[in-house]
Design a protein around this motif. Structure first.
Motif, PDB file in Angstrom:
ATOM      1  N   PHE A 140      31.755  31.314 -23.963  1.00 50.07           N
ATOM      2  CA  PHE A 140      32.035  32.332 -22.952  1.00 50.07           C
ATOM      3  C   PHE A 140      30.950  33.402 -22.943  1.00 50.07           C
ATOM      4  O   PHE A 140      30.479  33.813 -21.876  1.00 50.07           O
ATOM      5  N   LEU A 141      30.519  33.856 -24.128  1.00 50.18           N
ATOM      6  CA  LEU A 141      29.441  34.849 -24.196  1.00 50.18           C
ATOM      7  C   LEU A 141      28.148  34.309 -23.608  1.00 50.18           C
ATOM      8  O   LEU A 141      27.417  35.028 -22.930  1.00 50.18           O
ATOM      9  N   TYR A 142      27.856  33.040 -23.864  1.00 47.30           N
ATOM     10  CA  TYR A 142      26.641  32.433 -23.318  1.00 47.30           C
ATOM     11  C   TYR A 142      26.690  32.435 -21.785  1.00 47.30           C
ATOM     12  O   TYR A 142      25.733  32.840 -21.125  1.00 47.30           O
ATOM     13  N   TYR A 143      27.802  31.990 -21.220  1.00 50.66           N
ATOM     14  CA  TYR A 143      27.895  31.942 -19.753  1.00 50.66           C
ATOM     15  C   TYR A 143      27.969  33.332 -19.139  1.00 50.66           C
ATOM     16  O   TYR A 143      27.479  33.543 -18.037  1.00 50.66           O
ATOM     17  N   LEU A 144      28.546  34.284 -19.853  1.00 55.27           N
ATOM     18  CA  LEU A 144      28.534  35.660 -19.387  1.00 55.27           C
ATOM     19  C   LEU A 144      27.098  36.190 -19.341  1.00 55.27           C
ATOM     20  O   LEU A 144      26.687  36.826 -18.362  1.00 55.27           O
ATOM     21  N   ALA A 145      26.330  35.907 -20.374  1.00 60.00           N
ATOM     22  CA  ALA A 145      24.928  36.334 -20.400  1.00 60.00           C
ATOM     23  C   ALA A 145      24.132  35.652 -19.291  1.00 60.00           C
ATOM     24  O   ALA A 145      23.258  36.274 -18.670  1.00 60.00           O
ATOM     25  N   LYS A 146      24.407  34.381 -19.035  1.00 59.73           N
ATOM     26  CA  LYS A 146      23.723  33.683 -17.931  1.00 59.73           C
ATOM     27  C   LYS A 146      24.056  34.325 -16.583  1.00 59.73           C
ATOM     28  O   LYS A 146      23.182  34.472 -15.730  1.00 59.73           O
ATOM     29  N   SER A 147      25.306  34.732 -16.397  1.00 61.36           N
ATOM     30  CA  SER A 147      25.672  35.353 -15.121  1.00 61.36           C
ATOM     31  C   SER A 147      25.035  36.736 -14.992  1.00 61.36           C
ATOM     32  O   SER A 147      24.638  37.129 -13.898  1.00 61.36           O
ATOM     33  N   ILE A 148      24.929  37.457 -16.106  1.00 59.55           N
ATOM     34  CA  ILE A 148      24.255  38.758 -16.072  1.00 59.55           C
ATOM     35  C   ILE A 148      22.789  38.569 -15.709  1.00 59.55           C
ATOM     36  O   ILE A 148      22.229  39.317 -14.910  1.00 59.55           O
ATOM     37  N   ARG A 149      22.157  37.550 -16.298  1.00 53.24           N
ATOM     38  CA  ARG A 149      20.755  37.286 -15.981  1.00 53.24           C
ATOM     39  C   ARG A 149      20.597  36.913 -14.510  1.00 53.24           C
ATOM     40  O   ARG A 149      19.649  37.328 -13.847  1.00 53.24           O
ATOM     41  N   LYS A 150      21.542  36.135 -13.986  1.00 50.79           N
ATOM     42  CA  LYS A 150      21.467  35.729 -12.583  1.00 50.79           C
ATOM     43  C   LYS A 150      21.603  36.941 -11.652  1.00 50.79           C
ATOM     44  O   LYS A 150      20.915  37.034 -10.648  1.00 50.79           O
ATOM     45  N   LYS A 151      22.483  37.885 -12.006  1.00 49.59           N
ATOM     46  CA  LYS A 151      22.630  39.102 -11.195  1.00 49.59           C
ATOM     47  C   LYS A 151      21.358  39.940 -11.238  1.00 49.59           C
ATOM     48  O   LYS A 151      21.025  40.612 -10.275  1.00 49.59           O
ATOM     49  N   GLY A 152      20.656  39.912 -12.361  1.00 52.83           N
ATOM     50  CA  GLY A 152      19.443  40.697 -12.502  1.00 52.83           C
ATOM     51  C   GLY A 152      18.202  40.017 -11.972  1.00 52.83           C
ATOM     52  O   GLY A 152      17.109  40.600 -11.992  1.00 52.83           O
ATOM     53  N   HIS A 153      18.343  38.796 -11.470  1.00 49.11           N
ATOM     54  CA  HIS A 153      17.190  38.029 -11.001  1.00 49.11           C
ATOM     55  C   HIS A 153      16.400  38.729  -9.893  1.00 49.11           C
ATOM     56  O   HIS A 153      15.167  38.759  -9.940  1.00 49.11           O
ATOM     57  N   PRO A 154      17.055  39.316  -8.866  1.00 44.89           N
ATOM     58  CA  PRO A 154      16.267  40.018  -7.837  1.00 44.89           C
ATOM     59  C   PRO A 154      15.438  41.167  -8.410  1.00 44.89           C
ATOM     60  O   PRO A 154      14.284  41.357  -8.015  1.00 44.89           O
ATOM     61  N   GLN A 155      16.002  41.912  -9.351  1.00 47.44           N
ATOM     62  CA  GLN A 155      15.243  43.000  -9.957  1.00 47.44           C
ATOM     63  C   GLN A 155      14.137  42.459 -10.859  1.00 47.44           C
ATOM     64  O   GLN A 155      13.088  43.088 -11.000  1.00 47.44           O
ATOM     65  N   MET A 156      14.355  41.293 -11.449  1.00 45.57           N
ATOM     66  CA  MET A 156      13.309  40.668 -12.247  1.00 45.57           C
ATOM     67  C   MET A 156      12.127  40.295 -11.344  1.00 45.57           C
ATOM     68  O   MET A 156      10.963  40.478 -11.721  1.00 45.57           O
ATOM     69  N   ASN A 157      12.416  39.823 -10.152  1.00 49.83           N
ATOM     70  CA  ASN A 157      11.350  39.517  -9.193  1.00 49.83           C
ATOM     71  C   ASN A 157      10.606  40.785  -8.779  1.00 49.83           C
ATOM     72  O   ASN A 157       9.390  40.766  -8.613  1.00 49.83           O
ATOM     73  N   GLU A 158      11.339  41.893  -8.617  1.00 51.02           N
ATOM     74  CA  GLU A 158      10.695  43.163  -8.285  1.00 51.02           C
ATOM     75  C   GLU A 158       9.748  43.594  -9.406  1.00 51.02           C
ATOM     76  O   GLU A 158       8.634  44.056  -9.142  1.00 51.02           O
ATOM     77  N   LEU A 159      10.190  43.449 -10.652  1.00 52.58           N
ATOM     78  CA  LEU A 159       9.336  43.800 -11.789  1.00 52.58           C
ATOM     79  C   LEU A 159       8.095  42.919 -11.828  1.00 52.58           C
ATOM     80  O   LEU A 159       6.992  43.398 -12.091  1.00 52.58           O
ATOM     81  N   GLU A 160       8.281  41.627 -11.556  1.00 52.54           N
ATOM     82  CA  GLU A 160       7.144  40.717 -11.557  1.00 52.54           C
ATOM     83  C   GLU A 160       6.152  41.068 -10.445  1.00 52.54           C
ATOM     84  O   GLU A 160       4.939  41.055 -10.672  1.00 52.54           O
ATOM     85  N   ASN A 161       6.656  41.411  -9.275  1.00 55.63           N
ATOM     86  CA  ASN A 161       5.772  41.805  -8.170  1.00 55.63           C
ATOM     87  C   ASN A 161       5.017  43.085  -8.503  1.00 55.63           C
ATOM     88  O   ASN A 161       3.820  43.204  -8.203  1.00 55.63           O
ATOM     89  N   TYR A 162       5.692  44.035  -9.120  1.00 46.39           N
ATOM     90  CA  TYR A 162       5.045  45.289  -9.516  1.00 46.39           C
ATOM     91  C   TYR A 162       3.975  45.023 -10.569  1.00 46.39           C
ATOM     92  O   TYR A 162       2.868  45.565 -10.498  1.00 46.39           O
ATOM     93  N   PHE A 163       4.292  44.159 -11.516  1.00 47.58           N
ATOM     94  CA  PHE A 163       3.343  43.758 -12.557  1.00 47.58           C
ATOM     95  C   PHE A 163       2.098  43.126 -11.924  1.00 47.58           C
ATOM     96  O   PHE A 163       0.966  43.486 -12.250  1.00 47.58           O
ATOM     97  N   ASN A 164       2.291  42.214 -10.977  1.00 50.66           N
ATOM     98  CA  ASN A 164       1.172  41.557 -10.310  1.00 50.66           C
ATOM     99  C   ASN A 164       0.369  42.550  -9.457  1.00 50.66           C
ATOM    100  O   ASN A 164      -0.853  42.446  -9.369  1.00 50.66           O
ATOM    101  N   THR A 165       1.046  43.522  -8.844  1.00 47.85           N
ATOM    102  CA  THR A 165       0.358  44.547  -8.066  1.00 47.85           C
ATOM    103  C   THR A 165      -0.577  45.356  -8.951  1.00 47.85           C
ATOM    104  O   THR A 165      -1.720  45.642  -8.582  1.00 47.85           O
ATOM    105  N   ILE A 166      -0.099  45.705 -10.131  1.00 45.32           N
ATOM    106  CA  ILE A 166      -0.941  46.480 -11.062  1.00 45.32           C
ATOM    107  C   ILE A 166      -2.109  45.648 -11.523  1.00 45.32           C
ATOM    108  O   ILE A 166      -3.247  46.140 -11.597  1.00 45.32           O
ATOM    109  N   LEU A 167      -1.890  44.367 -11.801  1.00 48.49           N
ATOM    110  CA  LEU A 167      -2.992  43.508 -12.250  1.00 48.49           C
ATOM    111  C   LEU A 167      -4.064  43.358 -11.189  1.00 48.49           C
ATOM    112  O   LEU A 167      -5.249  43.303 -11.493  1.00 48.49           O
ATOM    113  N   GLU A 168      -3.643  43.282  -9.929  1.00 44.55           N
ATOM    114  CA  GLU A 168      -4.594  43.062  -8.838  1.00 44.55           C
ATOM    115  C   GLU A 168      -5.333  44.337  -8.421  1.00 44.55           C
ATOM    116  O   GLU A 168      -6.304  44.254  -7.682  1.00 44.55           O
ATOM    117  N   SER A 169      -4.869  45.492  -8.880  1.00 47.23           N
ATOM    118  CA  SER A 169      -5.506  46.750  -8.464  1.00 47.23           C
ATOM    119  C   SER A 169      -6.864  46.938  -9.122  1.00 47.23           C
ATOM    120  O   SER A 169      -7.234  46.328 -10.072  1.00 47.23           O
TER     121      SER A 169
END
Length: 165
Positions: free
Chosen positions: A136-165
């Motif tokens: 149950f804890l494993y699947y709860l953590a997976k669902s938390i990660r899935k909810k955070g996926h859009p923000q993870m993409n935002e962080l990745e885009n910001y990271f790539n923006t800084i690298l390309e500057s």
């Protein structure tokens, strides 16, 4: 980054950049001085933390930890780690250790009861419950990660923006 097929809860990546680590660190430090509406940057030696600002943070909000490793004078190896809020991660680890401890204690009790020819029904029920809670804890953590996926993409885009500057 394809996260749906990953079994790990804390996603990692590696990236080689044709730039020395000092200039990369300087880029991140310069971006940290610019007040962003969405992100904060903290640096310490060769470590960089990218976070979503507090007003947009939820309990599932990830953060990105980067470690810069110089490969040569003109190349840097970046190790990235997406993770949950450190407080949430510590709480999850605490729960895992409690469940594992209870599981091991009742395994020992079940063995003792079996040797003494006592009933082991309650022991097996508790061992089964601890196994269920662990999954149950494993699947709860997976669902938390899935909810955070859009923000993870935002962080990745910001990271790539800084690298390309």
């Amino acid at each position: 980054m394809d996260t749906e097929n990953e079994i790990t809860l804390r996603l990692r990546f590696h990236k080689d950049i044709k730039e020395n680590s000092a200039s990369l660190l300087l880029k991140f430090e310069n971006y940290s001085k610019i007040k962003s509406d969405d992100f904060t940057i903290k640096t310490s030696d060769n470590h960089i933390w990218l976070d979503i600002i507090a007003s947009k943070r939820k309990y599932w909000t990830p953060h990105l930890h980067l470690e810069l490793e110089p490969k040569s004078d003109s190349e840097t190896h970046i190790r990235g780690l997406y993770g949950p809020d450190p407080t949430l991660w510590t709480f999850f680890m605490f729960l895992h250790f409690i469940i594992a401890g209870i599981f091991l204690i009742f395994c020992a009790i079940a063995y003792s009861d079996y040797i003494l020819k006592n009933s082991i029904t309650l022991d097996l029920i508790i061992i089964t419950l601890m196994t269920f809670f662990w999954f149950f804890l494993y699947y709860l953590a997976k669902s938390i990660r899935k909810k955070g996926h859009p923000q993870m993409n935002e962080l990745e885009n910001y990271f790539n923006t800084i690298l390309e500057s």
